[in-house]
Design an enzyme around this catalytic site. Structure first.
Site, PDB file in Angstrom:
ATOM      1  N   TYR A  95       6.570   3.904  11.294  1.00 20.42           N
ATOM      2  CA  TYR A  95       5.176   3.478  11.142  1.00 20.42           C
ATOM      3  C   TYR A  95       4.356   3.945  12.352  1.00 20.42           C
ATOM      4  CZ  TYR A  95       1.211   0.274  10.358  1.00 20.42           C
ATOM      5  OH  TYR A  95      -0.042  -0.256  10.147  1.00 20.42           O
ATOM      6  N   SER A 138      -4.126   1.974  13.392  1.00 17.55           N
ATOM      7  CA  SER A 138      -3.514   0.685  13.743  1.00 17.55           C
ATOM      8  C   SER A 138      -3.357   0.637  15.251  1.00 17.55           C
ATOM      9  CB  SER A 138      -2.138   0.613  13.077  1.00 17.55           C
ATOM     10  OG  SER A 138      -1.379  -0.460  13.586  1.00 17.55           O
TER      11      SER A 138
HETATM   12  N1  LIG Z   1      -1.921  -5.716   7.941  1.00 16.66           N
HETATM   13  C1  LIG Z   1      -1.900  -5.356   9.211  1.00 16.66           C
HETATM   14  O1  LIG Z   1      -1.482  -6.119  10.102  1.00 16.66           O
HETATM   15  C2  LIG Z   1      -2.429  -3.997   9.613  1.00 16.66           C
HETATM   16  C3  LIG Z   1      -2.682  -3.768  10.973  1.00 16.66           C
HETATM   17  C4  LIG Z   1      -3.162  -2.527  11.363  1.00 16.66           C
HETATM   18  C5  LIG Z   1      -3.380  -1.537  10.419  1.00 16.66           C
HETATM   19  N2  LIG Z   1      -3.121  -1.794   9.104  1.00 16.66           N
HETATM   20  C6  LIG Z   1      -3.349  -0.695   8.164  1.00 16.66           C
HETATM   21  O2  LIG Z   1      -4.344  -1.070   7.230  1.00 16.66           O
HETATM   22  C7  LIG Z   1      -4.124  -0.399   5.993  1.00 16.66           C
HETATM   23  C8  LIG Z   1      -4.115  -1.406   4.859  1.00 16.66           C
HETATM   24  O3  LIG Z   1      -3.101  -2.367   5.125  1.00 16.66           O
HETATM   25  P1  LIG Z   1      -2.986  -3.767   4.360  1.00 16.66           P
HETATM   26  O4  LIG Z   1      -2.555  -4.738   5.381  1.00 16.66           O
HETATM   27  O5  LIG Z   1      -4.173  -4.019   3.527  1.00 16.66           O
HETATM   28  O6  LIG Z   1      -1.702  -3.411   3.438  1.00 16.66           O
HETATM   29  P2  LIG Z   1      -1.332  -3.886   1.965  1.00 16.66           P
HETATM   30  O7  LIG Z   1      -1.860  -5.229   1.730  1.00 16.66           O
HETATM   31  O8  LIG Z   1       0.132  -3.650   1.822  1.00 16.66           O
HETATM   32  O9  LIG Z   1      -2.122  -2.838   1.057  1.00 16.66           O
HETATM   33  C9  LIG Z   1      -1.783  -1.486   1.094  1.00 16.66           C
HETATM   34  C10 LIG Z   1      -2.661  -0.720   0.125  1.00 16.66           C
HETATM   35  O10 LIG Z   1      -2.279   0.660   0.168  1.00 16.66           O
HETATM   36  C11 LIG Z   1      -1.975   1.098  -1.160  1.00 16.66           C
HETATM   37  N3  LIG Z   1      -0.968   2.154  -1.100  1.00 16.66           N
HETATM   38  C12 LIG Z   1       0.272   2.109  -0.552  1.00 16.66           C
HETATM   39  N4  LIG Z   1       0.890   3.291  -0.725  1.00 16.66           N
HETATM   40  C13 LIG Z   1       0.006   4.092  -1.380  1.00 16.66           C
HETATM   41  C14 LIG Z   1       0.053   5.438  -1.853  1.00 16.66           C
HETATM   42  N5  LIG Z   1       1.144   6.209  -1.706  1.00 16.66           N
HETATM   43  N6  LIG Z   1      -1.028   5.948  -2.486  1.00 16.66           N
HETATM   44  C15 LIG Z   1      -2.142   5.191  -2.660  1.00 16.66           C
HETATM   45  N7  LIG Z   1      -2.248   3.917  -2.246  1.00 16.66           N
HETATM   46  C16 LIG Z   1      -1.182   3.383  -1.619  1.00 16.66           C
HETATM   47  C17 LIG Z   1      -1.520  -0.170  -1.897  1.00 16.66           C
HETATM   48  O11 LIG Z   1      -1.730  -0.099  -3.309  1.00 16.66           O
HETATM   49  P3  LIG Z   1      -0.603   0.370  -4.362  1.00 16.66           P
HETATM   50  O12 LIG Z   1       0.660  -0.332  -4.002  1.00 16.66           O
HETATM   51  O13 LIG Z   1      -1.185  -0.017  -5.687  1.00 16.66           O
HETATM   52  O14 LIG Z   1      -0.531   1.860  -4.233  1.00 16.66           O
HETATM   53  C18 LIG Z   1      -2.492  -1.187  -1.312  1.00 16.66           C
HETATM   54  O15 LIG Z   1      -3.743  -1.103  -1.965  1.00 16.66           O
HETATM   55  C19 LIG Z   1      -2.808   0.361   6.151  1.00 16.66           C
HETATM   56  O16 LIG Z   1      -3.064   1.704   6.472  1.00 16.66           O
HETATM   57  C20 LIG Z   1      -2.145  -0.341   7.323  1.00 16.66           C
HETATM   58  O17 LIG Z   1      -1.242   0.500   8.007  1.00 16.66           O
HETATM   59  C21 LIG Z   1      -2.664  -2.993   8.682  1.00 16.66           C
END
Ligand SMILES: NC(=O)c1ccc[n+]([C@@H]2O[C@H](COP(=O)([O-])OP(=O)(O)OC[C@H]3O[C@@H](n4cnc5c(N)ncnc54)[C@H](OP(=O)(O)O)[C@@H]3O)[C@@H](O)[C@H]2O)c1
Length: 273
Positions: free
Chosen positions: A160, A147
């Site tokens: 985070y 990130s």
């Molecule tokens: N959205 C942003 O602005 C942003 C920016 C930079 C980086 N990111 C990074 O991108 C990645 C995905 O983010 P997103 O925005 O798509 O988030 P999201 O919509 O909340 O999705 C998170 C995913 O991670 C899974 N997850 C969470 N805890 C887990 C665990 N203990 N074991 C296995 N799976 C787990 C969730 O599924 P379950 O709940 O079914 O486990 C879900 O599929 C993350 O690493 C986040 O830090 C996001």
């Protein structure tokens, strides 16, 4: 001799929704078979069904990356599922959580533990479990979804940020160790992405400050240097670019602008614009 399968087998963690779902679809579209993994098998099944409906090969996998026993069990199941398709040679560590609170908040111990267990140790343990096999076969690709919070600090998300900085440092160290092995480790660092995680952040900001939802979204949009939210598909495109290519130790920063920045921190402060 390096064995480079034309039909790759990918494991995408956090594939059940958001960025991980977009990555899973894109990886399947590339012709790779994909294990769509998260804690909720039901949500992974939904993604898998739609990949299969468009002609792709995918399997759902129940996996809690924060739990070492769940990782061991899921990898055992993955071996059975992927059998004739070969071993996992593309690993995308995308699963992540993001909670906000002041750094002195009374629940900080548990919050730090949760963030490090999921965002850092989960990725580390999967790398430890899968990379030795990739090394032995002379080919593998690992892309870790970090990130912009792994490149700079943001107020109220100290746990985070700490977990994403840990993931960055660890990945770059491992990349250095793996130089010349055929296993390439890279990172993507998106700024705010229009995903369910962002929707949660908007909801939290609305609750806390009582501003309108549109204004809260505007806050996140304006925080991105490029002036717009990054799309989930852009992140997926960047991940596939790194899986397909030969970059190693690269950091692809996606800031919502038209340009992408590819840094190789292990070499010099090389920044391509
Ligand atoms: N959205 C942003 O602005 C942003 C920016 C930079 C980086 N990111 C990074 O991108 C990645 C995905 O983010 P997103 O925005 O798509 O988030 P999201 O919509 O909340 O999705 C998170 C995913 O991670 C899974 N997850 C969470 N805890 C887990 C665990 N203990 N074991 C296995 N799976 C787990 C969730 O599924 P379950 O709940 O079914 O486990 C879900 O599929 C993350 O690493 C986040 O830090 C996001």
């Amino acid at each position: 001799m390096a064995i480079r399968s034309e039909r790759h087998v990918a494991l995408v963690t956090g594939g059940s929704r958001g960025i991980g779902e977009a990555i899973s679809r894109r990886v399947a579209h590339e012709g790779a078979s994909v294990l769509v993994a998260s804690r909720s098998r039901g949500d992974c099944e939904r993604v898998v069904e739609s990949i299969r409906a468009s002609g792709g090969t995918a399997w759902p996998l129940a996996l809690d990356v924060a739990d070492p026993a769940s990782i061991a069990g899921a990898l055992e199941e993955a071996r059975k599922l992927t059998g004739p398709f070969g071993s996992i040679d593309w690993l995308v560590n995308n699963a992540g959580i993001a909670e906000s609170a002041p750094f002195t908040d009374e629940k900080r111990e548990a919050r730090f533990e949760r963030h490090l267990a999921t965002n850092f140790h989960g990725a580390r343990r999967l790398i430890e479990a899968l990379v030795p096999g990739m090394e032995a076969r002379g080919y593998g690709r690992v892309v870790n979804v970090a990130s912009s919070a792994g490149l700079r600090g943001y107020a109220y998300v100290s746990a985070y940020c700490a977990s994403k900085f840990a993931l960055m440092g660890y990945s770059l160290a491992v990349a250095d160790e793996l130089e010349g092995s055929g296993v390439h480790v890279n990172l993507v660092c998106p700024h705010y992405v229009d995903s369910p995680m962002l929707a949660q952040s908007v909801e939290r900001l609305v609750k806390k400050t009582r501003i309108e939802e549109a204004m809260a979204r505007e806050f996140f949009r304006r925080s991105n240097p490029g002036g717009r939210l990054v799309s989930m598909d852009e992140v997926a495109g960047a991940v596939v670019h790194l899986l397909r290519g030969d970059e190693h130790g690269a950091v692809l920063e996606l800031d919502g602008g038209a340009e992408r920045r590819l840094r190789h921190p292990n070499r010099a402060s090389e920044v391509a614009r």
